[in-house]
Design a protein around this motif. Structure first.
Motif, short mmCIF file in Angstrom:
data_model
loop_
_atom_site.label_atom_id
_atom_site.label_comp_id
_atom_site.label_asym_id
_atom_site.label_seq_id
_atom_site.Cartn_x
_atom_site.Cartn_y
_atom_site.Cartn_z
N VAL A 27 55.81 39.48 16.39
CA VAL A 27 55.24 38.30 15.74
C VAL A 27 54.48 37.49 16.77
N LEU A 68 63.19 41.25 11.29
CA LEU A 68 62.81 40.42 10.15
C LEU A 68 64.00 40.26 9.22
N ARG A 71 61.39 36.96 4.49
CA ARG A 71 60.00 36.50 4.45
C ARG A 71 59.70 36.02 3.05
N VAL A 116 52.48 31.06 11.80
CA VAL A 116 52.44 32.46 12.24
C VAL A 116 51.02 33.00 12.15
N ILE A 166 52.13 39.19 11.83
CA ILE A 166 53.39 39.90 12.00
C ILE A 166 53.11 41.38 11.76
#
Length: 215
Positions: A165, A177, A180, A204, A207
């Protein structure tokens, strides 16, 4: 089929043809902002899907079959067979510490620029896959200093995947992860001595899934 997978596939299709998301929309005769990241969620944070008409125009514009888009969505593209080719490929290589600097990735997380090293590693389907050399002990015991991991920007990410990420601040992390959603990403640390992390989606940059490691 997930909302994020569709948009990631369109980004990958654009990159294959040397285009940004805006350039792909323009080439297809659409409003240049059609595929912008700001258009992928409604004002209430709900997923907004590309229309079938838009997808059809994009495929026609770049001369790609629907099967190619499906491959990019699933991350299961099949590399062409070559009778005597060794199962190796030269792919871009960057150090984890370097990856936070500007100029190495585009806005979708694909490698760009001419400052990358290269390394021979097992062939993978994603033409934009790249390698990262792990540094430090923050990812032990899963990844150790000097390990090489292959990262696939086109591969769909799901809960439990190990991912790389990059934040908008230039921080680059290798984590697991956990969750999400349309608004937030939750990540678990691979090394229990380091804290788990969480980010709002707008914090972010990209990813991408780790699909192979040299261990």
């Amino acid at each position: 089929m997930r909302h994020d997978d569709i948009w990631r596939a369109l980004d990958a299709l654009a990159a294959e043809h040397g285009l940004t998301a805006s350039g792909l929309a323009r080439k297809a005769g659409l409003d240049p902002t059609t595929f912008n990241k700001s258009k992928r969620l409604t004002g209430e944070g709900k997923p907004r899907w590309p229309s079938t008409e838009s997808v059809s125009k994009v495929l026609d514009a770049v001369g790609a079959p629907l099967e190619r888009l499906t491959e990019l969505i699933t991350g299961n593209a099949v590399a062409p067979r070559r009778a005597s080719a060794a199962p190796q490929r030269r792919i871009p290589l960057i150090g984890l510490a370097q990856a936070g600097a500007e100029g190495y990735f585009d806005e979708a997380g694909y490698p760009v620029g001419g400052s990358w090293d290269e390394i021979d590693l097992p062939s993978v389907a994603d033409p934009h896959a790249y390698a990262v050399e792990i540094s430090g002990d923050s990812m032990e015991p899963v990844y150790r200093d000097g390990d090489i991991v292959i990262v696939s920007p086109a591969a769909p990410t799901r809960r439990g995947d190990r991912v790389v990420v990059r934040t908008n601040e230039g921080e680059v992390l290798a984590k697991e992860l956990v969750r999400r959603s349309a608004r937030r990403i939750e990540l678990a640390s691979l090394n229990p001595a380091f804290p788990d992390r969480g980010f709002d989606i707008d914090e972010v940059n990209w990813i991408a899934r780790i699909i192979w490691a040299s261990q």
